[in-house]
Enzyme design. Structure first.
Site, PDB file in Angstrom:
ATOM      1  N   ASP A  21      12.623 -14.003  24.372  1.00  0.00           N
ATOM      2  CA  ASP A  21      13.723 -13.943  23.406  1.00  0.00           C
ATOM      3  C   ASP A  21      13.239 -14.306  21.997  1.00  0.00           C
ATOM      4  O   ASP A  21      14.015 -14.711  21.135  1.00  0.00           O
ATOM      5  CB  ASP A  21      14.895 -14.841  23.851  1.00  0.00           C
ATOM      6  CG  ASP A  21      14.505 -16.313  23.863  1.00  0.00           C
ATOM      7  OD1 ASP A  21      13.295 -16.603  23.743  1.00  0.00           O
ATOM      8  OD2 ASP A  21      15.406 -17.167  23.992  1.00  0.00           O
ATOM      9  N   HIS A 226     -10.348  -7.707   3.843  1.00  0.00           N
ATOM     10  CA  HIS A 226      -9.105  -8.211   4.448  1.00  0.00           C
ATOM     11  C   HIS A 226      -9.374  -9.317   5.471  1.00  0.00           C
ATOM     12  O   HIS A 226      -8.694  -9.409   6.485  1.00  0.00           O
ATOM     13  CB  HIS A 226      -8.297  -7.057   5.063  1.00  0.00           C
ATOM     14  CG  HIS A 226      -7.789  -6.100   4.024  1.00  0.00           C
ATOM     15  ND1 HIS A 226      -7.648  -4.759   4.244  1.00  0.00           N
ATOM     16  CD2 HIS A 226      -7.419  -6.308   2.740  1.00  0.00           C
ATOM     17  CE1 HIS A 226      -7.194  -4.181   3.135  1.00  0.00           C
ATOM     18  NE2 HIS A 226      -7.055  -5.114   2.202  1.00  0.00           N
ATOM     19  N   ASP A 243      -7.804 -15.644  -1.788  1.00  0.00           N
ATOM     20  CA  ASP A 243      -6.787 -14.698  -2.264  1.00  0.00           C
ATOM     21  C   ASP A 243      -5.477 -15.200  -1.681  1.00  0.00           C
ATOM     22  O   ASP A 243      -5.134 -14.906  -0.536  1.00  0.00           O
ATOM     23  CB  ASP A 243      -7.127 -13.273  -1.807  1.00  0.00           C
ATOM     24  CG  ASP A 243      -6.206 -12.225  -2.445  1.00  0.00           C
ATOM     25  OD1 ASP A 243      -5.125 -12.611  -2.938  1.00  0.00           O
ATOM     26  OD2 ASP A 243      -6.576 -11.035  -2.445  1.00  0.00           O
ATOM     27  N   ASP A 254       0.152 -13.384  -6.651  1.00  0.00           N
ATOM     28  CA  ASP A 254      -1.027 -12.826  -5.983  1.00  0.00           C
ATOM     29  C   ASP A 254      -2.261 -13.180  -6.817  1.00  0.00           C
ATOM     30  O   ASP A 254      -2.479 -12.576  -7.871  1.00  0.00           O
ATOM     31  CB  ASP A 254      -0.843 -11.303  -5.858  1.00  0.00           C
ATOM     32  CG  ASP A 254      -1.988 -10.610  -5.152  1.00  0.00           C
ATOM     33  OD1 ASP A 254      -2.871 -11.291  -4.603  1.00  0.00           O
ATOM     34  OD2 ASP A 254      -1.993  -9.363  -5.148  1.00  0.00           O
ATOM     35  N   HIS A 335     -12.322  -1.273  -4.439  1.00  0.00           N
ATOM     36  CA  HIS A 335     -10.855  -1.240  -4.412  1.00  0.00           C
ATOM     37  C   HIS A 335     -10.316  -1.060  -5.829  1.00  0.00           C
ATOM     38  O   HIS A 335     -11.068  -1.088  -6.796  1.00  0.00           O
ATOM     39  CB  HIS A 335     -10.290  -2.504  -3.740  1.00  0.00           C
ATOM     40  CG  HIS A 335     -10.717  -3.795  -4.371  1.00  0.00           C
ATOM     41  ND1 HIS A 335     -10.186  -4.261  -5.550  1.00  0.00           N
ATOM     42  CD2 HIS A 335     -11.637  -4.723  -3.985  1.00  0.00           C
ATOM     43  CE1 HIS A 335     -10.747  -5.424  -5.854  1.00  0.00           C
ATOM     44  NE2 HIS A 335     -11.634  -5.730  -4.927  1.00  0.00           N
ATOM     45  N   HIS A 339      -2.310  -3.488  -9.260  1.00  0.00           N
ATOM     46  CA  HIS A 339      -1.131  -2.927  -8.620  1.00  0.00           C
ATOM     47  C   HIS A 339       0.085  -3.622  -9.203  1.00  0.00           C
ATOM     48  O   HIS A 339      -0.009  -4.734  -9.726  1.00  0.00           O
ATOM     49  CB  HIS A 339      -1.202  -3.084  -7.092  1.00  0.00           C
ATOM     50  CG  HIS A 339      -1.410  -4.488  -6.591  1.00  0.00           C
ATOM     51  ND1 HIS A 339      -0.391  -5.410  -6.497  1.00  0.00           N
ATOM     52  CD2 HIS A 339      -2.541  -5.135  -6.179  1.00  0.00           C
ATOM     53  CE1 HIS A 339      -0.884  -6.551  -6.020  1.00  0.00           C
ATOM     54  NE2 HIS A 339      -2.183  -6.432  -5.830  1.00  0.00           N
ATOM     55  N   HIS A 346       2.408  -5.435  -3.053  1.00  0.00           N
ATOM     56  CA  HIS A 346       2.026  -4.137  -3.632  1.00  0.00           C
ATOM     57  C   HIS A 346       3.350  -3.459  -3.982  1.00  0.00           C
ATOM     58  O   HIS A 346       3.871  -2.645  -3.244  1.00  0.00           O
ATOM     59  CB  HIS A 346       1.206  -3.312  -2.640  1.00  0.00           C
ATOM     60  CG  HIS A 346      -0.108  -3.963  -2.313  1.00  0.00           C
ATOM     61  ND1 HIS A 346      -0.842  -3.691  -1.198  1.00  0.00           N
ATOM     62  CD2 HIS A 346      -0.825  -4.910  -2.987  1.00  0.00           C
ATOM     63  CE1 HIS A 346      -1.941  -4.428  -1.185  1.00  0.00           C
ATOM     64  NE2 HIS A 346      -1.955  -5.185  -2.259  1.00  0.00           N
ATOM     65  N   GLU A 364      -7.583  -7.425 -10.879  1.00  0.00           N
ATOM     66  CA  GLU A 364      -8.410  -8.030  -9.840  1.00  0.00           C
ATOM     67  C   GLU A 364      -9.714  -7.300  -9.538  1.00  0.00           C
ATOM     68  O   GLU A 364      -9.928  -6.846  -8.417  1.00  0.00           O
ATOM     69  CB  GLU A 364      -7.595  -8.182  -8.554  1.00  0.00           C
ATOM     70  CG  GLU A 364      -6.861  -6.929  -8.103  1.00  0.00           C
ATOM     71  CD  GLU A 364      -6.115  -7.154  -6.787  1.00  0.00           C
ATOM     72  OE1 GLU A 364      -6.753  -7.606  -5.827  1.00  0.00           O
ATOM     73  OE2 GLU A 364      -4.906  -6.874  -6.730  1.00  0.00           O
ATOM     74  N   TYR A 368     -18.969  -7.071  -4.763  1.00  0.00           N
ATOM     75  CA  TYR A 368     -19.255  -7.475  -3.375  1.00  0.00           C
ATOM     76  C   TYR A 368     -20.681  -7.076  -3.029  1.00  0.00           C
ATOM     77  O   TYR A 368     -21.029  -5.897  -3.085  1.00  0.00           O
ATOM     78  CB  TYR A 368     -18.249  -6.817  -2.427  1.00  0.00           C
ATOM     79  CG  TYR A 368     -16.829  -7.094  -2.884  1.00  0.00           C
ATOM     80  CD1 TYR A 368     -16.185  -8.281  -2.552  1.00  0.00           C
ATOM     81  CD2 TYR A 368     -16.168  -6.192  -3.727  1.00  0.00           C
ATOM     82  CE1 TYR A 368     -14.906  -8.560  -3.022  1.00  0.00           C
ATOM     83  CE2 TYR A 368     -14.889  -6.465  -4.203  1.00  0.00           C
ATOM     84  CZ  TYR A 368     -14.268  -7.652  -3.847  1.00  0.00           C
ATOM     85  OH  TYR A 368     -13.011  -7.926  -4.331  1.00  0.00           O
ATOM     86  N   ARG A 377     -14.222 -12.010  -6.534  1.00  0.00           N
ATOM     87  CA  ARG A 377     -13.082 -11.298  -7.129  1.00  0.00           C
ATOM     88  C   ARG A 377     -12.315 -12.316  -7.946  1.00  0.00           C
ATOM     89  O   ARG A 377     -12.241 -13.492  -7.564  1.00  0.00           O
ATOM     90  CB  ARG A 377     -12.202 -10.701  -6.027  1.00  0.00           C
ATOM     91  CG  ARG A 377     -10.894 -10.085  -6.529  1.00  0.00           C
ATOM     92  CD  ARG A 377     -10.177  -9.193  -5.499  1.00  0.00           C
ATOM     93  NE  ARG A 377      -9.595  -9.914  -4.386  1.00  0.00           N
ATOM     94  CZ  ARG A 377     -10.069  -9.892  -3.146  1.00  0.00           C
ATOM     95  NH1 ARG A 377     -11.157  -9.202  -2.860  1.00  0.00           N
ATOM     96  NH2 ARG A 377      -9.473 -10.574  -2.199  1.00  0.00           N
ATOM     97  N   GLU A 379      -8.497 -12.617  -9.797  1.00  0.00           N
ATOM     98  CA  GLU A 379      -7.203 -11.922  -9.862  1.00  0.00           C
ATOM     99  C   GLU A 379      -6.150 -12.797 -10.531  1.00  0.00           C
ATOM    100  O   GLU A 379      -5.907 -13.926 -10.111  1.00  0.00           O
ATOM    101  CB  GLU A 379      -6.750 -11.566  -8.432  1.00  0.00           C
ATOM    102  CG  GLU A 379      -5.371 -10.933  -8.357  1.00  0.00           C
ATOM    103  CD  GLU A 379      -4.995 -10.464  -6.947  1.00  0.00           C
ATOM    104  OE1 GLU A 379      -5.474 -11.068  -5.964  1.00  0.00           O
ATOM    105  OE2 GLU A 379      -4.218  -9.495  -6.842  1.00  0.00           O
TER     106      GLU A 379
HETATM  107  N1  GLY Z   1      -3.594 -10.018  -1.855  1.00  0.00           N
HETATM  108  C1  GLY Z   1      -3.472  -8.618  -1.824  1.00  0.00           C
HETATM  109  C2  GLY Z   1      -4.027  -8.002  -2.998  1.00  0.00           C
HETATM  110  O1  GLY Z   1      -4.722  -8.653  -3.760  1.00  0.00           O
HETATM  111  O2  GLY Z   1      -3.762  -6.884  -3.310  1.00  0.00           O
HETATM  112 MN    MN Z   2      -4.706 -10.717  -3.972  1.00  0.00          MN
HETATM  113 MN    MN Z   3      -3.563  -8.038  -5.527  1.00  0.00          MN
END
Ligand code: GLY
Ligand code: MN
Ligand code: MN
Length: 409
Positions: A21, A226, A243, A254, A335, A339, A346, A364, A368, A377, A379
């Site tokens: 449940d 990730h 992150d 973020d 990447h 965003h 996102h 960001e 790497y 990184r 951000e």
């Molecule tokens: N933490 C997700 C990104 O940086 O897009």
């Molecule tokens: Mn991030």
């Molecule tokens: Mn991000």
């Protein structure tokens, strides 16, 4: 923005079952939340700006509360609470939905249905909204249908001052989290111990927790973009990539930072870090009203190319022979740079209109280098202002000097 004589319908998310449940904590669908503030399961919002009756221009349907529900789950919205939250005067219990919806629909020419048109969404599950869309299409198949998502991407991409206030608060709590964990950084500390310190600081500041699954990646773990296991020991001489962002009032923050486990960057770490920081700062300067996001990303790629050439990671020849669809810099920075950020990490937002005041983006860039066990990184979260930007997360130590000074205290 809707065509004349149209309705639009938005539903809550389901409460997702696990097994037995059990279920996951409820997370409201960000569209009905954005449009009404209703943060409760089984809610339905119907908009009909040209409704024949004023009272049916905006209507909220809610799960009926009763004493039994109140004892087990806590009280649900009363109609007057729903009005206080949403400003919507016409509130019905769900049992009235089909009757009232029909009264509205027979007067409307078209119905806007909501989908999930995010570029990166891959969804196998049928959402509550999908079931509603199917029901409407089955029962009202002679109506015209329209998509709500393009309109939502336009409006949600640009934040109101009230939204920015909430995002500033999410950033403030995230900043406290980073300043807290810096005190716990030392050789031998575990990634999950640092995660726990973030969570402590977030909850104590009335955030509901992480805005997304946090990444706390020491050493070479930073090269798994990730990485979310967060179960490794942090070793002397390594960097840890964080992150991590706090949720507040359903809005997200973020942030990424990289800190040396022992408080001091090695010469090589400092060299690569400075390259990332230089691209990060250059990118923030480029991100101004008027620029198109595709052009911005291309320019950031050029900044990154210069830095990778200086580091000797790519050669002039690599650049000369590069595939324009996958430029040479992508080998070390694979990447995107930015965003939209908001209710969703996102977040919604159009890439086909120029950047404008009130939009919020992450910036960001990263480099790497798995062969060196090094991934960096940086951000921050940037609000676009009339003539530049406001950096929501600038107080989190970022330059080499700031980080080493903070950690030496
Ligand atoms: N933490 C997700 C990104 O940086 O897009
Ligand atoms: Mn991030
Ligand atoms: Mn991000």
């Amino acid at each position: 923005m809707m065509k004349p004589n149209s309705m639009a319908i938005f539903t809550s998310n389901d409460i997702y079952p696990t097994s037995a449940d059990g279920h996951l904590p409820f997370k409201q669908h960000s569209d009905i939340l954005y449009l009404s503030g209703a943060d409760q399961e089984e809610s339905i919002l119907v908009l009909f700006p040209d409704a024949h009756k004023d009272s049916l221009r905006e209507v909220l349907f809610l799960k009926e509360t009763n004493d039994l529900i109140a004892v087990w789950e806590g009280a649900k919205y009363t109609k007057s609470q729903a009005f206080d939250i949403s400003g919507i005067k016409t509130v019905f219990w769900l049992s009235e939905f089909e009757r009232v919806f029909n009264e509205m629909a027979v007067k409307a020419d078209r119905i806007y249905l909501n989908g999930n048109e995010h570029l990166r969404a891959h969804i196998d599950t049928e959402l509550r909204q999908d079931r509603m869309n199917n029901w409407i299409k089955e029962h009202y198949h002679t109506h015209e249908f329209e998509r709500s998502q393009p309109l939502l991407h336009r409006v949600r991409g640009t934040k109101s001052e009230l939204e920015l206030e909430v995002m500033r608060k999410a950033a403030e709590i995230t900043t406290k989290g980073y300043k807290r964990i810096l005190k716990y950084m030392k050789p031998g500390v575990w990634e999950h111990e640092l995660e726990a310190e973030f969570m402590h600081e977030f909850l104590i500041n009335r955030s509901r927790g992480f805005a997304y699954t946090p990444i706390i990646a020491s050493g070479n773990n930073a090269n798994v973009l990730h990485y979310i296991e967060n179960n490794d020991k942090c070793h002397d001489g390594d960097l840890v990539l964080f992150d991590v962002g706090a949720e507040y009032g359903n809005y997200t923050c973020d942030v990424t930072r990289c800190f040396p486990v022992n408080g001091k960057f090695t010469a090589r770490q400092a060299e690569v870090y400075s390259a990332v920081l230089s691209v990060h700062e250059g990118a923030i300067e480029l991100l101004r009203p008027g620029i198109m996001l595709d052009d911005y990303h291309k320019k950031v790629g050029e900044l990154m190319t210069v830095e990778l050439l200086k580091l000797g990671l790519i050669s002039d020849e690599d650049v000369t022979n590069e595939d324009p669809a996958w430029p040479a810099y992508k080998k070390y920075f694979m990447h995107g740079t930015s965003h939209y950020l908001g209710l969703d990490v996102h977040d919604y937002g159009l890439w086909t209109i120029p950047v404008e005041e009130g939009m919020v983006f992450t910036v960001e860039p990263g480099i790497y280098i798995p062969e060196e066990g090094l991934g960096i990184r940086i951000e921050d979260d940037i609000v676009i202002t009339k003539d530049g930007h406001e950096n929501l997360t600038r107080e989190i130590p970022k330059t080499l000097e700031e980080i080493e000074a903070f950690m030496s205290r």
